[in-house]
Design a protein around this motif. Structure first.
Motif, PDB file in Angstrom:
ATOM      1  N   TYR A 161       0.630  -1.007   0.252  1.00 52.55           N
ATOM      2  CA  TYR A 161      -0.264  -0.396   0.343  1.00 52.55           C
ATOM      3  C   TYR A 161       1.019   1.367  -0.040  1.00 52.55           C
ATOM      4  O   TYR A 161       0.677   2.269  -0.751  1.00 52.55           O
ATOM      5  CB  TYR A 161      -1.208  -0.427   1.307  1.00 52.55           C
ATOM      6  CG  TYR A 161      -0.441   0.233   2.589  1.00 52.55           C
ATOM      7  CD1 TYR A 161       0.784   0.829   2.958  1.00 52.55           C
ATOM      8  CD2 TYR A 161      -0.274  -1.052   3.104  1.00 52.55           C
ATOM      9  CE1 TYR A 161       0.624   0.542   4.466  1.00 52.55           C
ATOM     10  CE2 TYR A 161       0.458  -1.424   4.137  1.00 52.55           C
ATOM     11  CZ  TYR A 161       0.635  -0.913   5.158  1.00 52.55           C
ATOM     12  OH  TYR A 161       1.734  -0.460   6.154  1.00 52.55           O
ATOM     13  N   LEU A 162       1.863   0.855   0.523  1.00 52.88           N
ATOM     14  CA  LEU A 162       2.929   2.075   0.483  1.00 52.88           C
ATOM     15  C   LEU A 162       3.108   3.010  -0.802  1.00 52.88           C
ATOM     16  O   LEU A 162       3.701   4.005  -0.937  1.00 52.88           O
ATOM     17  CB  LEU A 162       4.137   2.061   1.382  1.00 52.88           C
ATOM     18  CG  LEU A 162       4.763   3.562   1.693  1.00 52.88           C
ATOM     19  CD1 LEU A 162       3.807   4.144   2.362  1.00 52.88           C
ATOM     20  CD2 LEU A 162       6.565   3.060   2.124  1.00 52.88           C
ATOM     21  N   LEU A 189       2.165  10.086   5.089  1.00 55.11           N
ATOM     22  CA  LEU A 189       1.622  10.878   3.522  1.00 55.11           C
ATOM     23  C   LEU A 189       1.090  10.778   3.319  1.00 55.11           C
ATOM     24  O   LEU A 189       0.340  12.123   2.850  1.00 55.11           O
ATOM     25  CB  LEU A 189       2.028   9.566   2.588  1.00 55.11           C
ATOM     26  CG  LEU A 189       2.441   9.924   1.600  1.00 55.11           C
ATOM     27  CD1 LEU A 189       3.538  10.929   0.741  1.00 55.11           C
ATOM     28  CD2 LEU A 189       2.848   8.413   0.448  1.00 55.11           C
ATOM     29  N   VAL A 190      -0.736  10.418   4.441  1.00 55.19           N
ATOM     30  CA  VAL A 190      -1.710  10.863   3.912  1.00 55.19           C
ATOM     31  C   VAL A 190      -1.784  11.259   4.841  1.00 55.19           C
ATOM     32  O   VAL A 190      -2.849  12.390   4.035  1.00 55.19           O
ATOM     33  CB  VAL A 190      -2.884   9.523   3.711  1.00 55.19           C
ATOM     34  CG1 VAL A 190      -4.416   9.708   4.154  1.00 55.19           C
ATOM     35  CG2 VAL A 190      -2.490   8.276   2.960  1.00 55.19           C
ATOM     36  N   MET A 213      -4.691   9.536  -3.979  1.00 53.82           N
ATOM     37  CA  MET A 213      -4.075   8.380  -2.379  1.00 53.82           C
ATOM     38  C   MET A 213      -5.480   7.505  -2.170  1.00 53.82           C
ATOM     39  O   MET A 213      -5.762   6.410  -1.844  1.00 53.82           O
ATOM     40  CB  MET A 213      -2.685   8.964  -0.905  1.00 53.82           C
ATOM     41  CG  MET A 213      -1.755   9.431  -1.995  1.00 53.82           C
ATOM     42  SD  MET A 213      -0.763  10.111  -0.502  1.00 53.82           S
ATOM     43  CE  MET A 213      -1.517  11.310  -0.441  1.00 53.82           C
ATOM     44  N   LEU A 214      -6.233   8.397  -1.727  1.00 53.55           N
ATOM     45  CA  LEU A 214      -7.095   7.914  -1.439  1.00 53.55           C
ATOM     46  C   LEU A 214      -8.014   6.660  -2.581  1.00 53.55           C
ATOM     47  O   LEU A 214      -7.994   5.294  -1.308  1.00 53.55           O
ATOM     48  CB  LEU A 214      -8.426   9.006  -0.937  1.00 53.55           C
ATOM     49  CG  LEU A 214      -7.683   9.870   0.376  1.00 53.55           C
ATOM     50  CD1 LEU A 214      -9.606  11.377   0.279  1.00 53.55           C
ATOM     51  CD2 LEU A 214      -8.101   9.094   1.701  1.00 53.55           C
ATOM     52  N   THR A 274      -4.111  13.845  -3.595  1.00 60.21           N
ATOM     53  CA  THR A 274      -4.873  13.274  -1.979  1.00 60.21           C
ATOM     54  C   THR A 274      -5.857  12.058  -2.816  1.00 60.21           C
ATOM     55  O   THR A 274      -5.868  11.421  -2.030  1.00 60.21           O
ATOM     56  CB  THR A 274      -5.342  14.260  -1.127  1.00 60.21           C
ATOM     57  OG1 THR A 274      -3.839  15.702  -0.835  1.00 60.21           O
ATOM     58  CG2 THR A 274      -5.411  13.834   0.773  1.00 60.21           C
ATOM     59  N   LYS A 312       6.874   0.799   7.502  1.00 59.95           N
ATOM     60  CA  LYS A 312       5.252   1.447   6.853  1.00 59.95           C
ATOM     61  C   LYS A 312       4.463   1.810   6.743  1.00 59.95           C
ATOM     62  O   LYS A 312       3.589   3.534   6.373  1.00 59.95           O
ATOM     63  CB  LYS A 312       5.208   0.160   5.889  1.00 59.95           C
ATOM     64  CG  LYS A 312       6.621  -0.300   5.041  1.00 59.95           C
ATOM     65  CD  LYS A 312       6.255  -1.526   4.254  1.00 59.95           C
ATOM     66  CE  LYS A 312       7.325  -2.272   3.453  1.00 59.95           C
ATOM     67  NZ  LYS A 312       6.648  -3.542   2.915  1.00 59.95           N
ATOM     68  N   ARG A 313       3.576   1.668   8.613  1.00 61.99           N
ATOM     69  CA  ARG A 313       2.609   2.220   8.774  1.00 61.99           C
ATOM     70  C   ARG A 313       2.424   3.694   8.488  1.00 61.99           C
ATOM     71  O   ARG A 313       1.458   4.690   8.616  1.00 61.99           O
ATOM     72  CB  ARG A 313       2.164   1.965   9.488  1.00 61.99           C
ATOM     73  CG  ARG A 313       1.128  -0.096   9.536  1.00 61.99           C
ATOM     74  CD  ARG A 313       0.727  -0.429  10.496  1.00 61.99           C
ATOM     75  NE  ARG A 313       0.560  -1.839  10.087  1.00 61.99           N
ATOM     76  CZ  ARG A 313      -0.218  -3.038  10.792  1.00 61.99           C
ATOM     77  NH1 ARG A 313      -0.107  -2.338  12.514  1.00 61.99           N
ATOM     78  NH2 ARG A 313      -0.283  -3.845  10.629  1.00 61.99           N
ATOM     79  N   HIS A 319      -0.880  15.635   3.438  1.00 57.23           N
ATOM     80  CA  HIS A 319      -1.684  15.514   2.275  1.00 57.23           C
ATOM     81  C   HIS A 319      -2.457  15.508   2.453  1.00 57.23           C
ATOM     82  O   HIS A 319      -3.622  17.599   2.474  1.00 57.23           O
ATOM     83  CB  HIS A 319      -2.093  14.568   1.499  1.00 57.23           C
ATOM     84  CG  HIS A 319      -1.032  14.295   0.437  1.00 57.23           C
ATOM     85  ND1 HIS A 319       0.381  13.798   0.466  1.00 57.23           N
ATOM     86  CD2 HIS A 319      -0.673  15.165  -0.997  1.00 57.23           C
ATOM     87  CE1 HIS A 319       1.434  13.574  -0.684  1.00 57.23           C
ATOM     88  NE2 HIS A 319       0.485  14.404  -1.157  1.00 57.23           N
ATOM     89  N   LEU A 320      -3.292  15.692   3.498  1.00 59.61           N
ATOM     90  CA  LEU A 320      -4.794  16.110   3.933  1.00 59.61           C
ATOM     91  C   LEU A 320      -4.684  17.805   5.123  1.00 59.61           C
ATOM     92  O   LEU A 320      -5.687  18.233   4.795  1.00 59.61           O
ATOM     93  CB  LEU A 320      -5.675  15.340   4.603  1.00 59.61           C
ATOM     94  CG  LEU A 320      -6.208  13.620   4.125  1.00 59.61           C
ATOM     95  CD1 LEU A 320      -6.856  12.695   4.918  1.00 59.61           C
ATOM     96  CD2 LEU A 320      -7.477  13.991   3.012  1.00 59.61           C
ATOM     97  N   ALA A 364       0.166   4.281  -2.011  1.00 62.79           N
ATOM     98  CA  ALA A 364      -0.257   5.751  -2.640  1.00 62.79           C
ATOM     99  C   ALA A 364       0.931   6.711  -3.136  1.00 62.79           C
ATOM    100  O   ALA A 364       1.342   7.638  -3.416  1.00 62.79           O
ATOM    101  CB  ALA A 364       0.224   5.730  -0.373  1.00 62.79           C
ATOM    102  N   ALA A 398       5.169   5.605   7.973  1.00 64.05           N
ATOM    103  CA  ALA A 398       5.214   6.749   6.454  1.00 64.05           C
ATOM    104  C   ALA A 398       3.736   6.802   5.285  1.00 64.05           C
ATOM    105  O   ALA A 398       4.144   8.041   5.290  1.00 64.05           O
ATOM    106  CB  ALA A 398       6.344   5.772   5.211  1.00 64.05           C
ATOM    107  N   MET A 399       2.947   5.799   5.523  1.00 65.64           N
ATOM    108  CA  MET A 399       1.473   5.858   5.426  1.00 65.64           C
ATOM    109  C   MET A 399       0.985   6.714   5.779  1.00 65.64           C
ATOM    110  O   MET A 399       0.238   8.092   5.108  1.00 65.64           O
ATOM    111  CB  MET A 399       0.505   4.354   5.114  1.00 65.64           C
ATOM    112  CG  MET A 399       0.102   4.284   4.313  1.00 65.64           C
ATOM    113  SD  MET A 399       0.073   4.557   2.408  1.00 65.64           S
ATOM    114  CE  MET A 399      -0.885   6.252   2.011  1.00 65.64           C
ATOM    115  N   VAL A 401       6.908  -3.186   9.184  1.00 71.44           N
ATOM    116  CA  VAL A 401       5.561  -2.973   9.054  1.00 71.44           C
ATOM    117  C   VAL A 401       5.414  -1.260   9.812  1.00 71.44           C
ATOM    118  O   VAL A 401       4.346  -0.884   9.098  1.00 71.44           O
ATOM    119  CB  VAL A 401       5.382  -4.037   9.707  1.00 71.44           C
ATOM    120  CG1 VAL A 401       3.155  -3.691   9.976  1.00 71.44           C
ATOM    121  CG2 VAL A 401       5.395  -5.531   9.274  1.00 71.44           C
ATOM    122  N   GLY A 412      -2.070  20.024  -4.581  1.00 65.29           N
ATOM    123  CA  GLY A 412      -2.792  19.146  -3.398  1.00 65.29           C
ATOM    124  C   GLY A 412      -3.637  18.262  -3.114  1.00 65.29           C
ATOM    125  O   GLY A 412      -3.954  17.221  -2.318  1.00 65.29           O
TER     126      GLY A 412
END
Lengths: 159, 293
Positions: free
Chosen positions: A50-51, B21-22, A82-83, A79, B14-15, B25-26, A54, B17-18, B11, A75
């Motif tokens: 998933y990384l 990232l999300v 990714m979602l 976003t 990665k979580r 952005h949000l 994304a 970093a994920m 693991v 942005g």
């Protein structure tokens, strides 16, 4: 040679090619939208992690926004990418389709969802804007890029 | 130790970093609009000192350049003004002679209007009155009808008389010459005497009784008795008056009114036979022409 590493190499080359095409196709928004949707929904969810999924989706979104150079606040697209890519990745993870028809149904639904999420987040980040015809191009040309995505989604032994 | 590894394994990396990232952005999408002005204000705040210093430096350089230009312009202007001033000084020096002559002519013209007699204008050619047997040379002579003993005046007073006459030039004997004599009278007492030259610019009055009251600064006029000058022309002013010891006369010293050193234009009075006075003065009774000399 390991078939899995071969498929990964092919996918990496294809992703690089599509990212370059995404930047080059900026003067033609329709084809650019198709390539963009193919990267986000066709290639990114097949990266298995998933990384990476994304990251690839976010990179595609940033390249799209930077290539257009018309966004007052950026942005929103990465976003949304990714979602949607993570959503599709999770959907394929929990209920992997057995046949291509189910895969295409998921793609169509995700394209429509991606359209609305992108419109919503870009509206928040950059303000009111026109939706455009990119999503229609993507749906209309789904018979072209959908099988290619299905080809990379299938396990190597099924290809 | 196990708990650390439980959390910080690939693991969870990665979580994290994920999530970064999300969520990043949000966060950027929803709060970027508000962050951007803050970020811009922050950068402006930190950039302001540099901008201020650079603006001051730029202003200083501009002012210096402008000052240098101003100094150059002022220097050029000053040089131009200096040259113009030098030219004006030269012109004024050139014109000063003409101006002095014009002033003298103007005074003479006024005098000519005041005196109701026919006078001739003469120009001084040479003034060597301080030399032995010297005098004032004028540009009129026999050809112009001049004869000896004609009176010579200027705008400030009496100058002297014609001593010798040439064809086109004449010599004027000034009042301060030792051999010059003129009949004069004092302004207040009306006492008459004979003026005789004493020193340059000075003369003595002879034959004034010691009984007369003479004051310093008293004007001295011509009496008209010598038939050379009409009565009442200014000779000078008394500078010293004292009775002579052992004599019956006063010793009176007179400063002559006419500037004998700077004469330029003169008037020559008519001869003794032509002197007719409209001022109702008495005609001259005795001519002491040669005797007064």
């Amino acid at each position: 040679m390991n078939p899995r590493s071969t498929a990964t190499t092919k996918m990496a080359l294809l992703a690089s090619f599509c990212l370059s095409s995404l930047y080059i196709l900026a003067p033609w928004p329709g084809p650019q939208a198709v390539v963009h949707v193919f990267i986000v929904l066709g290639l990114a969810p097949e990266l298995r992690t998933y990384l990476n999924c994304a990251l690839l989706a976010a990179i595609a979104g940033w390249i799209l926004e930077l290539s257009l150079r018309t966004y007052s606040g950026m942005g929103g697209t990465p976003t949304a990418n990714m979602l949607c890519a993570l959503l599709l990745w999770y959907s394929l993870y929990i209920s992997p389709p057995e046949r291509n028809f189910g895969y295409y149904i998921q793609l169509v639904l995700t394209v429509i969802l991606h359209t609305f999420i992108t419109y919503f987040l870009v509206n928040i980040a950059a303000g009111p804007h026109v939706m455009g015809y990119g999503w229609q191009w993507s749906l209309a040309l789904l018979p072209l890029w959908g099988p290619l995505a299905w080809h990379f989604y299938k396990p190597p032994h099924m290809r | 130790m196990r708990s650390k590894r439980w959390f910080w394994n690939p693991v969870w990396q990665k979580r994290c970093a994920m999530a970064l990232l999300v969520l990043g952005h949000l966060f950027w999408v929803f709060l970027g609009k508000h962050l951007f002005p803050m970020w811009r204000g922050l950068t402006t705040f930190f950039v302001r000192p540099v901008e201020t210093i650079s603006a001051k430096l730029e202003n200083w350089r501009f002012e210096r350049a402008r000052r240098i230009n101003d100094i150059d312009a002022a220097q050029h202007e000053m040089d131009a003004l200096r040259s113009e001033l030098a030219e004006l000084r030269i012109e004024r020096q050139k014109d000063s002679v003409l101006l002095a002559e014009a002033d003298a002519a103007k005074n003479l013209l006024g005098l000519k209007k005041l005196l109701p007699i026919e006078m001739r204008t003469a120009r001084v050619i040479a003034n060597n009155r301080n030399a032995p047997f010297g005098g004032i040379v004028i540009d009129l002579g026999k050809n112009d009808g001049l004869v000896a003993d004609q009176g010579v005046i200027c705008a400030d007073g009496v100058v002297g008389r014609i001593w010798s006459v040439g064809l086109s030039q004449s010599i004027v004997l000034p009042l301060d010459a030792h051999n010059a004599s003129t009949s004069v009278m004092l302004a207040k007492s009306r006492a008459t005497g004979v003026l005789q030259g004493f020193r340059p610019g000075l003369a003595r009055i002879l034959y004034i009784s010691s009984q007369e009251a003479v004051q310093q600064g008293e004007p001295v006029y011509t009496s008209g008795l010598d038939n050379t000058f009409p009565r009442g022309m200014l000779i000078g002013y008394v500078v010293e008056a004292s009775p002579s010891p052992g004599a019956f006369e006063m010793d009176i010293l007179v400063a002559l009114a006419s500037p004998l050193d700077t004469l330029n234009l003169l008037f020559v009075l008519p001869g003794s036979t032509s002197l007719e006075f409209d001022t109702r003065l008495e005609p001259p009774q005795s001519a002491s022409r040669r005797g007064a000399r």
